[in-house]
Design an enzyme around this catalytic site. Structure first.
Site, PDB file in Angstrom:
ATOM      1  N   HIS A   1     -33.325  29.986  58.062  1.00 58.63           N
ATOM      2  CA  HIS A   1     -34.627  29.857  58.151  1.00 58.63           C
ATOM      3  C   HIS A   1     -35.070  28.318  58.357  1.00 58.63           C
ATOM      4  O   HIS A   1     -36.161  28.389  58.599  1.00 58.63           O
ATOM      5  CB  HIS A   1     -35.580  30.312  56.807  1.00 58.63           C
ATOM      6  CG  HIS A   1     -35.164  29.599  55.377  1.00 58.63           C
ATOM      7  ND1 HIS A   1     -34.399  29.904  54.573  1.00 58.63           N
ATOM      8  CD2 HIS A   1     -35.978  28.623  55.018  1.00 58.63           C
ATOM      9  CE1 HIS A   1     -34.524  28.978  53.643  1.00 58.63           C
ATOM     10  NE2 HIS A   1     -35.394  28.118  53.895  1.00 58.63           N
TER      11      HIS A   1
ATOM     12  N   ASP B   1     -29.013  34.709  55.787  1.00 56.06           N
ATOM     13  CA  ASP B   1     -29.730  33.246  55.728  1.00 56.06           C
ATOM     14  C   ASP B   1     -28.686  32.186  55.796  1.00 56.06           C
ATOM     15  O   ASP B   1     -28.428  31.382  55.079  1.00 56.06           O
ATOM     16  CB  ASP B   1     -30.539  33.193  54.737  1.00 56.06           C
ATOM     17  CG  ASP B   1     -31.451  32.214  54.991  1.00 56.06           C
ATOM     18  OD1 ASP B   1     -31.638  31.622  56.125  1.00 56.06           O
ATOM     19  OD2 ASP B   1     -32.464  31.972  53.854  1.00 56.06           O
TER      20      ASP B   1
ATOM     21  N   GLN C   1     -38.913  23.572  46.829  1.00 54.77           N
ATOM     22  CA  GLN C   1     -39.263  23.317  48.239  1.00 54.77           C
ATOM     23  C   GLN C   1     -38.422  22.140  48.679  1.00 54.77           C
ATOM     24  O   GLN C   1     -38.345  21.153  48.206  1.00 54.77           O
ATOM     25  CB  GLN C   1     -40.780  23.084  48.359  1.00 54.77           C
ATOM     26  CG  GLN C   1     -41.670  24.224  48.229  1.00 54.77           C
ATOM     27  CD  GLN C   1     -41.853  24.659  46.766  1.00 54.77           C
ATOM     28  OE1 GLN C   1     -41.665  23.812  46.201  1.00 54.77           O
ATOM     29  NE2 GLN C   1     -42.269  26.029  46.463  1.00 54.77           N
ATOM     30  N   GLY C   2     -37.549  22.249  49.801  1.00 62.87           N
ATOM     31  CA  GLY C   2     -37.204  21.315  50.358  1.00 62.87           C
ATOM     32  C   GLY C   2     -35.576  21.325  50.063  1.00 62.87           C
ATOM     33  O   GLY C   2     -34.955  20.400  50.796  1.00 62.87           O
ATOM     34  N   ASP C   3     -35.311  22.098  49.057  1.00 64.70           N
ATOM     35  CA  ASP C   3     -33.736  22.406  48.944  1.00 64.70           C
ATOM     36  C   ASP C   3     -33.081  23.286  50.054  1.00 64.70           C
ATOM     37  O   ASP C   3     -31.832  23.705  49.941  1.00 64.70           O
ATOM     38  CB  ASP C   3     -33.294  22.670  47.495  1.00 64.70           C
ATOM     39  CG  ASP C   3     -33.661  21.467  46.614  1.00 64.70           C
ATOM     40  OD1 ASP C   3     -33.475  20.333  47.080  1.00 64.70           O
ATOM     41  OD2 ASP C   3     -34.045  21.521  45.635  1.00 64.70           O
ATOM     42  N   SER C   4     -33.941  24.005  50.625  1.00 62.71           N
ATOM     43  CA  SER C   4     -33.293  25.015  51.500  1.00 62.71           C
ATOM     44  C   SER C   4     -32.070  24.674  52.365  1.00 62.71           C
ATOM     45  O   SER C   4     -32.119  23.414  52.886  1.00 62.71           O
ATOM     46  CB  SER C   4     -34.347  25.618  52.581  1.00 62.71           C
ATOM     47  OG  SER C   4     -35.273  26.059  52.089  1.00 62.71           O
TER      48      SER C   4
END
Length: 259
Positions: A75, A120, A205-208
């Site tokens: 993603h 993913d 958020q931002g660790d994906s």
């Protein structure tokens, strides 16, 4: 893509598919005990502690599968093909450090069949190798249990700003049965959960795309998950959800060999 899967991934409008998780409390294992002491927002990692960690310029994390290929989340990237728009930063915990190694991408490979649910994982090929240690990936479910380490430059609290310094935290395994009670859309066999029942430690958020890893039987780090999604960050009974690396290990290696 359902609402729960969207909450963590798309928390920052305008950053091309930013989302997924950053070191804050999340969780959903009835059997998991609380961390001692709680690591809210994570603790700063030491320079060189996790040399395989990579920061990608679209606002995601990743790990060095090889010295020239970054493993991240599907993603986080566009469709498979040539791509020179991504910059990988590695070799430092401080993103502003003059010692940071920065390399542009040349290609992206996104998991075949990825549609926002499961599968993913993705690969980013770099223009040149980065001379740093790589992170092995799990080939079986042997290590899909116990306590895991997560690390990233994402938000230290839900809705917060992303971080200059690499943060780390530990989270316990959450069974599919327990996780499914929080997330009915969990794709068992493709996703693995980790976190504390009462929340307090999680990715955000931002660790994906960043790795979830632990020690193998020889004491080396091995990657068992890829930061994927979750409802908010570190909420009670809302663990982090990660792509289950062992399920896709053969596909990941085969795809890397073609890049």
């Amino acid at each position: 893509m359902n609402l729960l899967r969207t909450l963590k991934r798309c928390a920052v409008a305008g950053a091309a598919v930013l989302a997924a998780v950053s070191l804050q409390p999340s969780s959903a294992s009835a059997a998991a005990s609380s961390p001692a002491p709680p690591v809210v927002g994570g603790q700063r990692a030491a320079q060189g502690e996790f040399p395989f960690m990579v920061r990608l310029s679209m606002g995601c994390g990743g790990s060095l599968l090889t010295q020239q290929i970054v493993l991240t989340a599907a993603h986080c990237v566009p469709a498979t093909g040539n791509n020179t728009s991504i910059t990988a930063t590695a070799g430092v915990v401080d993103l502003n450090s003059a010692s940071a190694v920065r390399v542009r991408s040349t290609k992206v490979y996104r998991a075949p069949g990825y549609n926002g649910t499961g599968k993913d994982w993705a690969l980013v090929k770099l223009a040149q190798p980065i001379n740093l240690p790589t992170l092995n990936i799990a080939d079986s479910t042997e290590y899909n249990t116990g306590t895991f380490t997560v690390a990233g430059w994402g938000s230290a609290r839900e809705g917060g700003a992303q971080q200059r310094y690499l943060l780390k935290a530990t989270v316990p395994f959450v069974s599919d049965a327990s996780c499914s009670s929080s997330y009915p859309t969990l794709v068992a066999g493709e996703e693995i959960c980790a976190g504390y029942t009462q929340g307090g430690v999680d990715t955000c958020q931002g660790d994906s795309g960043g790795p979830m890893f632990r020690r193998d039987n020889a004491g080396a780090w091995i990657q068992v998950g890829i930061v994927s999604w979750g409802e908010g960050c570190a909420r009670p009974n809302r663990p982090g959800v990660y792509a289950e690396v062992s399920t896709f290990a053969a596909q990941i290696r085969a795809a890397a060999a073609t890049l």
